[in-house]
Scaffold this motif. Sequence first.
Motif, PDB file in Angstrom:
ATOM      1  N   THR A   1       0.850  -1.079   0.003  1.00  0.00           N
ATOM      2  CA  THR A   1      -0.073   0.103   0.153  1.00  0.00           C
ATOM      3  C   THR A   1       0.919   1.231   0.000  1.00  0.00           C
ATOM      4  OG1 THR A   1      -1.678  -1.202   1.144  1.00  0.00           O
ATOM      5  CG2 THR A   1      -1.911   1.112   1.352  1.00  0.00           C
ATOM      6  N   LEU A   2       2.001   1.254   0.890  1.00  0.00           N
ATOM      7  CA  LEU A   2       2.910   2.418   0.923  1.00  0.00           C
ATOM      8  C   LEU A   2       3.412   2.580  -0.622  1.00  0.00           C
ATOM      9  CD1 LEU A   2       4.598   4.433   2.340  1.00  0.00           C
ATOM     10  CD2 LEU A   2       6.192   2.795   3.026  1.00  0.00           C
ATOM     11  N   LEU A   3       3.960   1.564  -1.000  1.00  0.00           N
ATOM     12  CA  LEU A   3       4.572   1.597  -2.478  1.00  0.00           C
ATOM     13  C   LEU A   3       3.597   2.269  -3.602  1.00  0.00           C
ATOM     14  CD1 LEU A   3       6.956  -1.509  -2.535  1.00  0.00           C
ATOM     15  CD2 LEU A   3       7.383   0.879  -1.723  1.00  0.00           C
ATOM     16  N   ALA A   4       2.368   1.875  -3.375  1.00  0.00           N
ATOM     17  CA  ALA A   4       1.332   2.501  -4.138  1.00  0.00           C
ATOM     18  C   ALA A   4       1.029   3.859  -3.892  1.00  0.00           C
ATOM     19  CB  ALA A   4      -0.137   1.630  -4.020  1.00  0.00           C
ATOM     20  N   ARG A   5       1.288   4.188  -2.744  1.00  0.00           N
ATOM     21  CA  ARG A   5       1.031   5.899  -2.486  1.00  0.00           C
ATOM     22  C   ARG A   5       2.233   6.547  -3.252  1.00  0.00           C
ATOM     23  NH1 ARG A   5      -0.630   8.910   1.598  1.00  0.00           N
ATOM     24  NH2 ARG A   5      -2.752   8.248   1.191  1.00  0.00           N
ATOM     25  N   LEU A   6       3.448   6.030  -3.095  1.00  0.00           N
ATOM     26  CA  LEU A   6       4.702   6.462  -3.314  1.00  0.00           C
ATOM     27  C   LEU A   6       4.447   6.479  -4.888  1.00  0.00           C
ATOM     28  CD1 LEU A   6       7.481   4.971  -1.163  1.00  0.00           C
ATOM     29  CD2 LEU A   6       6.452   7.042  -1.047  1.00  0.00           C
ATOM     30  N   ASP A   7       3.904   5.721  -5.814  1.00  0.00           N
ATOM     31  CA  ASP A   7       3.713   5.789  -7.233  1.00  0.00           C
ATOM     32  C   ASP A   7       5.200   5.637  -7.920  1.00  0.00           C
ATOM     33  OD1 ASP A   7       2.594   6.006  -9.669  1.00  0.00           O
ATOM     34  OD2 ASP A   7       2.444   8.384  -9.596  1.00  0.00           O
ATOM     35  N   VAL A   8       5.850   4.570  -7.562  1.00  0.00           N
ATOM     36  CA  VAL A   8       7.205   4.336  -8.249  1.00  0.00           C
ATOM     37  C   VAL A   8       7.192   3.002  -8.875  1.00  0.00           C
ATOM     38  CG1 VAL A   8       8.427   5.891  -6.809  1.00  0.00           C
ATOM     39  CG2 VAL A   8       8.040   3.517  -6.011  1.00  0.00           C
ATOM     40  N   GLU A   9       7.959   2.572 -10.091  1.00  0.00           N
ATOM     41  CA  GLU A   9       8.053   1.307 -10.492  1.00  0.00           C
ATOM     42  C   GLU A   9       8.860   0.437  -9.598  1.00  0.00           C
ATOM     43  OE1 GLU A   9       6.131   0.448 -13.016  1.00  0.00           O
ATOM     44  OE2 GLU A   9       5.106   2.626 -12.552  1.00  0.00           O
ATOM     45  N   THR A  10       9.915   1.138  -9.305  1.00  0.00           N
ATOM     46  CA  THR A  10      11.115   0.027  -8.533  1.00  0.00           C
ATOM     47  C   THR A  10      11.595   0.726  -7.141  1.00  0.00           C
ATOM     48  OG1 THR A  10      13.040   0.790  -9.630  1.00  0.00           O
ATOM     49  CG2 THR A  10      11.703  -0.726 -10.758  1.00  0.00           C
ATOM     50  N   VAL A  11      11.887  -0.081  -6.363  1.00  0.00           N
ATOM     51  CA  VAL A  11      12.890   0.571  -5.103  1.00  0.00           C
ATOM     52  C   VAL A  11      13.854  -0.345  -4.917  1.00  0.00           C
ATOM     53  CG1 VAL A  11      10.382   1.275  -4.083  1.00  0.00           C
ATOM     54  CG2 VAL A  11      11.274  -0.813  -3.469  1.00  0.00           C
ATOM     55  N   ASP A  12      14.520   0.305  -4.063  1.00  0.00           N
ATOM     56  CA  ASP A  12      15.771  -0.542  -3.271  1.00  0.00           C
ATOM     57  C   ASP A  12      15.484  -0.798  -1.872  1.00  0.00           C
ATOM     58  OD1 ASP A  12      17.036  -0.395  -5.745  1.00  0.00           O
ATOM     59  OD2 ASP A  12      18.858   0.767  -5.032  1.00  0.00           O
ATOM     60  N   TRP A  13      15.890  -1.600  -1.186  1.00  0.00           N
ATOM     61  CA  TRP A  13      15.315  -1.824   0.094  1.00  0.00           C
ATOM     62  C   TRP A  13      16.404  -2.364   1.278  1.00  0.00           C
ATOM     63  CZ3 TRP A  13       9.744  -3.543   0.881  1.00  0.00           C
ATOM     64  CH2 TRP A  13       9.327  -3.966   2.282  1.00  0.00           C
ATOM     65  N   VAL A  14      16.531  -1.659   2.313  1.00  0.00           N
ATOM     66  CA  VAL A  14      17.266  -2.023   3.381  1.00  0.00           C
ATOM     67  C   VAL A  14      16.282  -2.573   4.528  1.00  0.00           C
ATOM     68  CG1 VAL A  14      18.650  -1.128   5.110  1.00  0.00           C
ATOM     69  CG2 VAL A  14      18.904  -0.267   2.877  1.00  0.00           C
ATOM     70  N   GLY A  15      16.550  -3.775   5.119  1.00  0.00           N
ATOM     71  CA  GLY A  15      15.726  -4.168   6.104  1.00  0.00           C
ATOM     72  C   GLY A  15      16.528  -4.761   7.200  1.00  0.00           C
ATOM     73  N   THR A  16      16.223  -4.118   8.440  1.00  0.00           N
ATOM     74  CA  THR A  16      16.904  -4.591   9.660  1.00  0.00           C
ATOM     75  C   THR A  16      16.004  -5.747  10.332  1.00  0.00           C
ATOM     76  OG1 THR A  16      18.331  -2.809   9.942  1.00  0.00           O
ATOM     77  CG2 THR A  16      18.047  -4.076  11.794  1.00  0.00           C
ATOM     78  N   SER A  17      16.434  -6.888  10.570  1.00  0.00           N
ATOM     79  CA  SER A  17      15.803  -7.937  11.173  1.00  0.00           C
ATOM     80  C   SER A  17      14.585  -8.269  10.687  1.00  0.00           C
ATOM     81  CB  SER A  17      15.836  -7.586  12.708  1.00  0.00           C
ATOM     82  OG  SER A  17      15.502  -8.818  13.274  1.00  0.00           O
ATOM     83  N   MET A  18      13.443  -7.714  11.363  1.00  0.00           N
ATOM     84  CA  MET A  18      12.014  -7.901  11.008  1.00  0.00           C
ATOM     85  C   MET A  18      11.950  -7.338   9.683  1.00  0.00           C
ATOM     86  SD  MET A  18       8.680  -6.665  12.283  1.00  0.00           S
ATOM     87  CE  MET A  18       8.957  -4.996  11.814  1.00  0.00           C
ATOM     88  N   GLY A  19      12.515  -6.187   9.323  1.00  0.00           N
ATOM     89  CA  GLY A  19      12.480  -5.559   8.045  1.00  0.00           C
ATOM     90  C   GLY A  19      12.949  -6.300   6.779  1.00  0.00           C
TER      91      GLY A  19
END
Length: 288
Positions: free
Chosen positions: A91-109
């Motif tokens: 849902t958040l990525l839909a709000r941001l309206d972008v095609e691709t993202v890079d992701w940093v996830g700590t532990s649960m992330g």
Amino acid sequence: MTQPQIKSVQCLSPVGLHNMVYKEWGDPKNPKVLVCVHGVTRVSDDFDNLAAALCDEYRVVCPDIVGRGRSDWLRDPMHYVISQYLSDMVTLLARLDVETVDWVGTSMGGLIAIPFAAMPGNPIRKLVLNDVGPALDMTSLVTIADYIGHDLRWPTYDDAETYVRAISVPFGPHTDDEWQRLAKSVLRQLEDGQWTRHYDLRLAKPFRHAYFDDVIGSESTLWQQYDAITCPTLLLRGAQSGLLMAKTAQDMAQRGPRARVVELEGVGHAPTLMHEDQIAIVKDFLLD
């Protein structure tokens, strides 16, 4: 330090709507987006240093996962599970309206990212897993489960900060100012003046259920998902981590996306990504 904007997005669980708050750094029109997702009892503020270092290159978005920090608490705590968090992130990525993202996830992330990055057509271009993988040490999980469910309260802020420092020793050496920031972001004051931790204590029950009821099955599923990831992947491991074993990190380097593994000496679970040397490792990987 560059100041972020505080925004929110409305998300849906099986029992109703809730708001997920997120911090946004950099140009909101920048199509190059970095999403940073925190650990089980942490918050978006953990990524302030990393976001400030990267916001000239990226639009950096750091959410407070539901039940933590500035975000709402769920009506039904049994929905504090990875599938709900992943739905909220979509849902958040839909709000941001972008095609691709890079992701940093700590532990649960990172645990939210693994099934997401395994899906066909997913938007993740590059993935950083911070001290997490498909197999996690059970003793450490039991310790975390016990810790997150205790209704601890302190009469003064100083008492609360002392506790956060003590429980966070595996983060490695930090300055007094850094410890204060790490503590302040996860503490809140109650109406009676006491201090407590800034998350919904009820998330401990689904945490235990998710990790302990079917340990073998859960691990098998996570490995299948990890093996399906095709994007470039960086794995950071605290050399003294009690959660992500060295053998698991070695396996992650040899299968699936064949993660590039970097071990950080003097750190357990998990690297805070507050220090210049840790930030440089992530920055070099993302901008390479």
